[in-house]
Design a protein around this motif. Structure first.
Motif, PDB file in Angstrom:
ATOM      1  N   LYS A  23       5.235  16.411  -2.875  1.00  0.00           N
ATOM      2  CA  LYS A  23       5.342  15.593  -1.676  1.00  0.00           C
ATOM      3  C   LYS A  23       5.584  14.131  -2.081  1.00  0.00           C
ATOM      4  CE  LYS A  23       3.436  15.195   2.853  1.00  0.00           C
ATOM      5  NZ  LYS A  23       2.454  15.438   3.828  1.00  0.00           N
ATOM      6  N   VAL A  24       6.481  13.474  -1.343  1.00  0.00           N
ATOM      7  CA  VAL A  24       6.844  12.089  -1.658  1.00  0.00           C
ATOM      8  C   VAL A  24       6.563  11.249  -0.405  1.00  0.00           C
ATOM      9  CG1 VAL A  24       8.729  10.564  -2.375  1.00  0.00           C
ATOM     10  CG2 VAL A  24       8.638  12.897  -3.242  1.00  0.00           C
ATOM     11  N   TYR A  25       6.069  10.039  -0.620  1.00  0.00           N
ATOM     12  CA  TYR A  25       5.646   9.190   0.497  1.00  0.00           C
ATOM     13  C   TYR A  25       6.512   7.942   0.592  1.00  0.00           C
ATOM     14  CZ  TYR A  25       1.628  12.202   0.646  1.00  0.00           C
ATOM     15  OH  TYR A  25       0.828  13.312   0.747  1.00  0.00           O
ATOM     16  N   LYS A  26       6.902   7.595   1.803  1.00  0.00           N
ATOM     17  CA  LYS A  26       7.662   6.359   2.024  1.00  0.00           C
ATOM     18  C   LYS A  26       6.719   5.170   2.166  1.00  0.00           C
ATOM     19  CE  LYS A  26      12.146   7.421   4.011  1.00  0.00           C
ATOM     20  NZ  LYS A  26      12.950   7.446   5.219  1.00  0.00           N
ATOM     21  N   LEU A  27       7.104   4.062   1.546  1.00  0.00           N
ATOM     22  CA  LEU A  27       6.321   2.829   1.643  1.00  0.00           C
ATOM     23  C   LEU A  27       7.186   1.761   2.301  1.00  0.00           C
ATOM     24  CD1 LEU A  27       4.991   2.771  -2.046  1.00  0.00           C
ATOM     25  CD2 LEU A  27       3.776   3.609  -0.019  1.00  0.00           C
ATOM     26  N   PRO A  28       6.803   1.265   3.480  1.00  0.00           N
ATOM     27  CA  PRO A  28       7.633   0.247   4.128  1.00  0.00           C
ATOM     28  C   PRO A  28       7.616  -1.071   3.361  1.00  0.00           C
ATOM     29  CG  PRO A  28       5.596   0.596   5.352  1.00  0.00           C
ATOM     30  CD  PRO A  28       5.608   1.611   4.262  1.00  0.00           C
ATOM     31  N   VAL A  29       8.779  -1.687   3.248  1.00  0.00           N
ATOM     32  CA  VAL A  29       8.912  -2.992   2.574  1.00  0.00           C
ATOM     33  C   VAL A  29       9.745  -3.894   3.482  1.00  0.00           C
ATOM     34  CG1 VAL A  29       9.776  -4.209   0.536  1.00  0.00           C
ATOM     35  CG2 VAL A  29       8.868  -1.898   0.286  1.00  0.00           C
ATOM     36  N   ALA A  78      -2.084   6.056  -1.814  1.00  0.00           N
ATOM     37  CA  ALA A  78      -2.258   6.938  -2.977  1.00  0.00           C
ATOM     38  C   ALA A  78      -3.620   7.655  -2.968  1.00  0.00           C
ATOM     39  CB  ALA A  78      -2.035   6.154  -4.261  1.00  0.00           C
ATOM     40  N   PRO A  79      -4.750   6.922  -2.816  1.00  0.00           N
ATOM     41  CA  PRO A  79      -6.029   7.657  -2.838  1.00  0.00           C
ATOM     42  C   PRO A  79      -6.216   8.572  -1.625  1.00  0.00           C
ATOM     43  CG  PRO A  79      -6.383   5.253  -2.680  1.00  0.00           C
ATOM     44  CD  PRO A  79      -4.903   5.485  -2.695  1.00  0.00           C
ATOM     45  N   LYS A  80      -5.686   8.138  -0.481  1.00  0.00           N
ATOM     46  CA  LYS A  80      -5.877   8.921   0.751  1.00  0.00           C
ATOM     47  C   LYS A  80      -5.194  10.279   0.671  1.00  0.00           C
ATOM     48  CE  LYS A  80      -5.430   8.043   5.718  1.00  0.00           C
ATOM     49  NZ  LYS A  80      -4.844   7.118   6.677  1.00  0.00           N
ATOM     50  N   TYR A  81      -3.954  10.286   0.111  1.00  0.00           N
ATOM     51  CA  TYR A  81      -3.179  11.540   0.092  1.00  0.00           C
ATOM     52  C   TYR A  81      -2.989  12.098  -1.323  1.00  0.00           C
ATOM     53  CZ  TYR A  81      -2.033   9.994   4.814  1.00  0.00           C
ATOM     54  OH  TYR A  81      -2.114   9.564   6.114  1.00  0.00           O
ATOM     55  N   LYS A  82      -3.634  11.484  -2.310  1.00  0.00           N
ATOM     56  CA  LYS A  82      -3.403  11.852  -3.721  1.00  0.00           C
ATOM     57  C   LYS A  82      -1.904  11.777  -4.047  1.00  0.00           C
ATOM     58  CE  LYS A  82      -7.425  14.821  -4.567  1.00  0.00           C
ATOM     59  NZ  LYS A  82      -8.201  14.497  -3.370  1.00  0.00           N
ATOM     60  N   ALA A  83      -1.256  10.752  -3.503  1.00  0.00           N
ATOM     61  CA  ALA A  83       0.202  10.608  -3.653  1.00  0.00           C
ATOM     62  C   ALA A  83       0.551  10.040  -5.021  1.00  0.00           C
ATOM     63  CB  ALA A  83       0.723   9.673  -2.565  1.00  0.00           C
ATOM     64  N   LYS A  84       1.609  10.602  -5.622  1.00  0.00           N
ATOM     65  CA  LYS A  84       2.030  10.127  -6.953  1.00  0.00           C
ATOM     66  C   LYS A  84       3.469   9.637  -6.982  1.00  0.00           C
ATOM     67  CE  LYS A  84      -0.667  13.657  -9.359  1.00  0.00           C
ATOM     68  NZ  LYS A  84      -0.373  14.761  -8.455  1.00  0.00           N
ATOM     69  N   LYS A  85       4.271  10.028  -5.996  1.00  0.00           N
ATOM     70  CA  LYS A  85       5.683   9.628  -5.983  1.00  0.00           C
ATOM     71  C   LYS A  85       6.011   8.964  -4.647  1.00  0.00           C
ATOM     72  CE  LYS A  85       7.210  13.068  -9.312  1.00  0.00           C
ATOM     73  NZ  LYS A  85       7.993  14.281  -9.560  1.00  0.00           N
ATOM     74  N   PHE A  86       6.856   7.926  -4.744  1.00  0.00           N
ATOM     75  CA  PHE A  86       7.074   7.099  -3.549  1.00  0.00           C
ATOM     76  C   PHE A  86       8.545   6.725  -3.368  1.00  0.00           C
ATOM     77  CE2 PHE A  86       2.878   6.263  -5.310  1.00  0.00           C
ATOM     78  CZ  PHE A  86       2.065   6.504  -4.211  1.00  0.00           C
ATOM     79  N   ILE A  87       8.857   6.387  -2.107  1.00  0.00           N
ATOM     80  CA  ILE A  87      10.182   5.850  -1.769  1.00  0.00           C
ATOM     81  C   ILE A  87       9.966   4.529  -1.016  1.00  0.00           C
ATOM     82  CG2 ILE A  87      12.314   6.187  -0.445  1.00  0.00           C
ATOM     83  CD1 ILE A  87      11.908   9.202  -0.719  1.00  0.00           C
ATOM     84  N   PRO A  88      10.256   3.388  -1.626  1.00  0.00           N
ATOM     85  CA  PRO A  88      10.233   2.142  -0.859  1.00  0.00           C
ATOM     86  C   PRO A  88      11.286   2.209   0.238  1.00  0.00           C
ATOM     87  CG  PRO A  88      10.346   1.707  -3.211  1.00  0.00           C
ATOM     88  CD  PRO A  88      10.619   3.167  -3.022  1.00  0.00           C
ATOM     89  N   TYR A  89      10.881   1.844   1.441  1.00  0.00           N
ATOM     90  CA  TYR A  89      11.781   1.927   2.593  1.00  0.00           C
ATOM     91  C   TYR A  89      11.978   0.514   3.133  1.00  0.00           C
ATOM     92  CZ  TYR A  89      13.298   3.320   7.330  1.00  0.00           C
ATOM     93  OH  TYR A  89      13.971   3.462   8.518  1.00  0.00           O
ATOM     94  N   PHE A  90      13.134  -0.050   2.862  1.00  0.00           N
ATOM     95  CA  PHE A  90      13.485  -1.373   3.360  1.00  0.00           C
ATOM     96  C   PHE A  90      13.976  -1.164   4.791  1.00  0.00           C
ATOM     97  CE2 PHE A  90      13.447  -3.786  -0.674  1.00  0.00           C
ATOM     98  CZ  PHE A  90      13.347  -2.739  -1.581  1.00  0.00           C
ATOM     99  N   GLN A  91      13.089  -1.417   5.742  1.00  0.00           N
ATOM    100  CA  GLN A  91      13.299  -0.898   7.098  1.00  0.00           C
ATOM    101  C   GLN A  91      13.764  -1.943   8.105  1.00  0.00           C
ATOM    102  OE1 GLN A  91       9.649   0.496   8.863  1.00  0.00           O
ATOM    103  NE2 GLN A  91      10.695   1.513  10.546  1.00  0.00           N
ATOM    104  N   ASN A  92      13.184  -3.116   8.048  1.00  0.00           N
ATOM    105  CA  ASN A  92      13.305  -4.027   9.168  1.00  0.00           C
ATOM    106  C   ASN A  92      14.620  -4.806   9.179  1.00  0.00           C
ATOM    107  OD1 ASN A  92      11.934  -4.540  11.418  1.00  0.00           O
ATOM    108  ND2 ASN A  92      10.540  -6.047  10.552  1.00  0.00           N
ATOM    109  N   PHE A  93      15.225  -4.929  10.342  1.00  0.00           N
ATOM    110  CA  PHE A  93      16.499  -5.640  10.514  1.00  0.00           C
ATOM    111  C   PHE A  93      17.583  -5.027   9.617  1.00  0.00           C
ATOM    112  CE2 PHE A  93      13.250  -8.845  11.745  1.00  0.00           C
ATOM    113  CZ  PHE A  93      13.558  -8.851  13.087  1.00  0.00           C
ATOM    114  N   SER A  94      18.492  -5.853   9.061  1.00  0.00           N
ATOM    115  CA  SER A  94      19.656  -5.321   8.319  1.00  0.00           C
ATOM    116  C   SER A  94      19.493  -5.675   6.852  1.00  0.00           C
ATOM    117  CB  SER A  94      20.951  -5.920   8.876  1.00  0.00           C
ATOM    118  OG  SER A  94      21.037  -5.636  10.254  1.00  0.00           O
TER     119      SER A  94
END
Ligand code: SF4
Length: 323
Positions: A23-29, A78-94
């Motif tokens: 499982k991979v988790y997105k991280l908003p940036v 990471a501690p909440k979901y035991k997450a080890k792999k991530f995707i930074p998500y550049f989300q806001n505006f353009s």
């Protein structure tokens, strides 16, 4: 027809699990960007549904560095979901609306050990070959996948004008085709219930993104964000929204016409109720997702069942003797 996941559509969570082994988790940036539809280059007022903070309700402030934002979000997730792999998500505006070297520094800062991919949301008119060459170079050097989420919302160019997008369908087609020339994935962001659109527009949206071979789609129902032009229209009765049941039916028809290889990032979005006058018929997003899955089952249909329109169906049918 069932996918490996047991679902009747090609779910993003399963795609990530297959590609990255877990499982991979997105991280908003947030980046210090604006939008050409807000800074005056193609408009000052933005899209009629766009709130002042863009789309990123969960984002940290853009004055924090990319590393600091990633660290803070990882410390939470990471501690909440035991997450080890991530995707930074550049989300806001353009997020590609920056000088190319500046964007490159931000993207490289996100290329950390536990990062498997980077997702950048942007507008079709903020993509050029020069930016794609830079992103492909970063991908090659750091071995990290890159995907670009293009806001389209609808293929109906009359509706695009009504929502003040500041671009037409042509810019989307151009950007999607350009991205496909590079080892970068493209995701199309669509709203299937814009007030002027009907079922034909939803189906045509599926057909056009399939013909363009986009890699992923992300569907949303329209939110009415407070203090927007759309909010005024909603409050004074200038627009009405389709029912939840009609939205479910539209999504099912969209999926039937969508190419089976396209990955579905989302069937319905989420937004905090405090910022909106209307969100998902005041129903939990998962209940609408469940209703879509239920309707796929009861209709015995699936993603791609009606994707029969590509690659010369008339000559194919003629040669098969089905006409
Ligand atoms: S393109 Fe995106 S950020 Fe720009 S005004 Fe429209 S919704 Fe807002």
């Amino acid at each position: 027809m069932m996918m490996i996941s047991g679902l009747r559509y090609n779910a993003y969570s399963e795609y990530l699990r297959q590609r990255y082994g877990e499982k991979v988790y997105k991280l908003p940036v947030s980046l210090p960007v604006t939008c050409p539809n807000r800074d005056g280059q193609c408009g000052h007022d933005g899209c009629v549904f766009c709130g002042e903070i863009g789309a990123g309700y969960e984002n940290l402030p853009a004055w924090l560095t990319v590393s600091d934002q990633l660290s803070a979000n990882k410390a939470h997730i990471a501690p909440k979901y035991k997450a080890k792999k991530f995707i930074p998500y550049f989300q806001n505006f353009s997020n590609t609306y920056l000088p190319v070297e500046q964007l490159k520094r931000h993207v490289i800062e996100a290329c950390q050990e536990d990062i498997v991919a980077i997702a950048l949301a942007t507008r079709p008119d903020c993509i050029s070959d020069r930016y794609l060459a830079m992103l492909a170079e970063v991908r090659e050097k750091y071995g990290i996948d890159i995907s670009i989420e293009l806001g389209l919302q609808t293929v109906n160019y009359h509706t695009l004008a009504k929502i003040n997008r500041g671009h037409t369908l042509a810019e989307f087609i151009d950007a999607a085709q350009r991205i496909k020339c590079w080892p970068i994935e493209v995701c199309a962001h669509l709203i299937l219930n814009l007030p002027w659109d009907d079922m034909t527009d939803a189906i045509e949206s599926a057909k056009i993104v399939s013909a363009l071979r986009v890699d992923q789609v992300k569907l949303h129902a329209l939110y009415i964000v407070k203090n927007t032009v759309m909010a005024d229209w909603y409050q004074n009765g200038a627009i009405t929204l389709i029912s939840k049941e009609e939205y479910v039916t539209r999504v099912v028809a969209f999926l039937e016409h969508l190419h089976p290889d396209i990955v579905i990032q989302r069937l319905i979005g989420r937004a905090p109720a405090a910022n909106t006058l209307f969100t998902n018929w005041q129903t939990g997003w998962w209940k609408i997702r469940d209703a879509i899955e239920e309707q796929l089952l009861t209709q015995d249909t699936w993603q791609g069942k009606k994707c029969l329109y590509l690659n010369g169906p008339a000559v194919r049918n003629m040669e098969l003797g089905t006409i």
